[in-house]
Structure formats: C-alpha cells, structure tokens
Design an enzyme around this catalytic site. Structure first.
Site, PDB file in Angstrom:
ATOM      1  N   ASP A  36       0.853  -1.191   0.000  1.00  0.00           N
ATOM      2  CA  ASP A  36       0.000   0.000   0.000  1.00  0.00           C
ATOM      3  C   ASP A  36       0.892   1.244   0.000  1.00  0.00           C
ATOM      4  OD1 ASP A  36      -3.221   0.473   1.028  1.00  0.00           O
ATOM      5  OD2 ASP A  36      -1.842   2.175   1.097  1.00  0.00           O
ATOM      6  N   ASN A  92     -12.766  -3.513   2.845  1.00  0.00           N
ATOM      7  CA  ASN A  92     -13.682  -2.384   2.998  1.00  0.00           C
ATOM      8  C   ASN A  92     -14.676  -2.444   1.840  1.00  0.00           C
ATOM      9  OD1 ASN A  92     -12.380  -1.316   5.270  1.00  0.00           O
ATOM     10  ND2 ASN A  92     -10.907  -0.201   4.012  1.00  0.00           N
ATOM     11  N   GLY A  98     -15.220   2.948   4.301  1.00  0.00           N
ATOM     12  CA  GLY A  98     -13.851   3.394   4.046  1.00  0.00           C
ATOM     13  C   GLY A  98     -13.300   2.981   2.701  1.00  0.00           C
ATOM     14  N   GLN A  99     -14.136   2.378   1.838  1.00  0.00           N
ATOM     15  CA  GLN A  99     -13.616   1.979   0.520  1.00  0.00           C
ATOM     16  C   GLN A  99     -13.419   3.221  -0.347  1.00  0.00           C
ATOM     17  OE1 GLN A  99     -15.994  -0.871  -1.722  1.00  0.00           O
ATOM     18  NE2 GLN A  99     -14.353  -1.202  -3.224  1.00  0.00           N
ATOM     19  N   HIS A 105     -10.329  -5.394  -3.189  1.00  0.00           N
ATOM     20  CA  HIS A 105      -8.968  -5.587  -2.667  1.00  0.00           C
ATOM     21  C   HIS A 105      -9.039  -6.026  -1.219  1.00  0.00           C
ATOM     22  CE1 HIS A 105     -10.107  -1.337  -2.221  1.00  0.00           C
ATOM     23  NE2 HIS A 105      -9.433  -1.351  -1.085  1.00  0.00           N
ATOM     24  N   HIS A 107      -7.002  -6.033   2.219  1.00  0.00           N
ATOM     25  CA  HIS A 107      -5.872  -5.456   2.953  1.00  0.00           C
ATOM     26  C   HIS A 107      -5.261  -6.541   3.845  1.00  0.00           C
ATOM     27  CE1 HIS A 107      -6.847  -1.018   2.472  1.00  0.00           C
ATOM     28  NE2 HIS A 107      -8.035  -1.516   2.198  1.00  0.00           N
TER      29      HIS A 107
HETATM   30  P1  AMP Z   1      -9.720   1.278   0.516  1.00  0.00           P
HETATM   31  O1  AMP Z   1      -9.751   2.587   1.275  1.00  0.00           O
HETATM   32  O2  AMP Z   1     -10.121   0.089   1.310  1.00  0.00           O
HETATM   33  O3  AMP Z   1     -10.458   1.404  -0.802  1.00  0.00           O
HETATM   34  O4  AMP Z   1      -8.193   1.025   0.190  1.00  0.00           O
HETATM   35  C1  AMP Z   1      -7.551   1.600  -0.901  1.00  0.00           C
HETATM   36  C2  AMP Z   1      -6.081   1.574  -0.582  1.00  0.00           C
HETATM   37  O5  AMP Z   1      -5.367   1.729  -1.778  1.00  0.00           O
HETATM   38  C3  AMP Z   1      -5.622   2.692   0.373  1.00  0.00           C
HETATM   39  O6  AMP Z   1      -5.049   2.096   1.530  1.00  0.00           O
HETATM   40  C4  AMP Z   1      -4.590   3.453  -0.462  1.00  0.00           C
HETATM   41  O7  AMP Z   1      -3.505   3.902   0.309  1.00  0.00           O
HETATM   42  C5  AMP Z   1      -4.180   2.421  -1.480  1.00  0.00           C
HETATM   43  N1  AMP Z   1      -3.690   2.911  -2.763  1.00  0.00           N
HETATM   44  C6  AMP Z   1      -4.294   3.816  -3.569  1.00  0.00           C
HETATM   45  N2  AMP Z   1      -3.571   3.974  -4.696  1.00  0.00           N
HETATM   46  C7  AMP Z   1      -2.500   3.138  -4.599  1.00  0.00           C
HETATM   47  C8  AMP Z   1      -1.393   2.838  -5.443  1.00  0.00           C
HETATM   48  N3  AMP Z   1      -1.233   3.431  -6.625  1.00  0.00           N
HETATM   49  N4  AMP Z   1      -0.483   1.934  -5.006  1.00  0.00           N
HETATM   50  C9  AMP Z   1      -0.630   1.328  -3.810  1.00  0.00           C
HETATM   51  N5  AMP Z   1      -1.663   1.569  -2.970  1.00  0.00           N
HETATM   52  C10 AMP Z   1      -2.575   2.458  -3.361  1.00  0.00           C
END
Ligand code: AMP
Length: 119
Positions: A36, A92, A98-99, A105, A107
């Site tokens: 992340d 999420n 929080g998505q 994906h 985590h």
């Molecule tokens: P969510 O909030 O559950 O949708 O998680 C999305 C996650 O993607 C967040 O923790 C971001 O920090 C992560 N994220 C967004 N863009 C990137 C990227 N280009 N590379 C790695 N992580 C990312």
C-alpha cells in the site's frame, strides 16, 4: 462468466496491467499483491484480483474461487513478511466503510498490535 468491463480510470487495473508502478510482492494466475502507498502498519499489502469487480461481494458472486485465491495470497504474503500468523485481513466495502478504490482488494495488515473496534 466474464468480468464486467472495468472503468478506464481504474488504478488497480492499471497496476495489474503494469501501466503504473507498484511494489509487487506476490503474483498468481488470478491475483496480484503489492504494498500500500500509504501504509497503516509495518506490513500493509493489498491483494487484488486480476479481474475487475467493484467489491468483494461482487467478486465472490462471480468468481468464488478467486476469493479463496486472495486469501491464499494473503497467507503467503504474511508468511513472507514474517508475521507469524498474527495479522488482519480487511475488505472495505462501500464508501461508508472506508472503501476509496472500487476494484475489490484485500488489505493485509500486520507487524504491530491492533485494537478493536476499528475506527
Ligand atoms: P480502501 O480505502 O479500502 O479502498 O483502500 C484503498 C487503498 O489503496 C488505500 O489504503 C490506499 O492507500 C491504497 N492505494 C491507492 N492507490 C495506490 C497505489 N497506486 N499503489 C498502492 N496503494 C494504493
């Protein structure tokens, strides 16, 4: 069944396609895992399906075996990072939960003590 068409601006589809960089730590036929960008724990890895689904529920409905693949990939990541079977897995689902990226994906968080309930 084929995956629904992904929006052209899906950042995680671009990572799967190698169009934008990511620190990939694990790959399989169906899943890609990468660190992340904004880690919330010493280990914070996202495991995503190669195919585009908006969230885990949509993925599970269309490709249930791929959900198991994501968990298997998460297990491999946790093992490789030495988490000693102490980690948290989170999907999420929906903005209120929080998505922020609407490509399913998982985590993988670990390497520190965690509290419950999450914020
Ligand atoms: P969510 O909030 O559950 O949708 O998680 C999305 C996650 O993607 C967040 O923790 C971001 O920090 C992560 N994220 C967004 N863009 C990137 C990227 N280009 N590379 C790695 N992580 C990312």
């Amino acid at each position: 069944m084929s995956a629904p068409e992904a929006p052209a601006d899906c950042i995680f589809c671009k990572i799967v396609a190698g169009e934008i960089p990511a620190t990939v730590v694990h790959e399989s036929e169906t899943a890609v895992a990468f660190r992340d960008l904004n880690p919330q724990a010493p280990t914070h890895v996202l495991v995503i399906p190669r195919s585009h689904y908006e969230n885990a529920a949509a993925l599970a409905a269309a490709e249930p075996a791929t959900v198991a693949d994501l968990v298997a990939a998460a297990t491999a990541v946790a093992e490789a990072d030495g988490l000693d079977e102490q980690y948290r897995l989170v999907f999420n689902t929906g903005a209120a939960a929080g998505q922020t990226v609407f490509h399913a994906h998982l985590h993988v968080l670990g390497g520190r003590s965690m509290t419950w309930p999450p914020g």
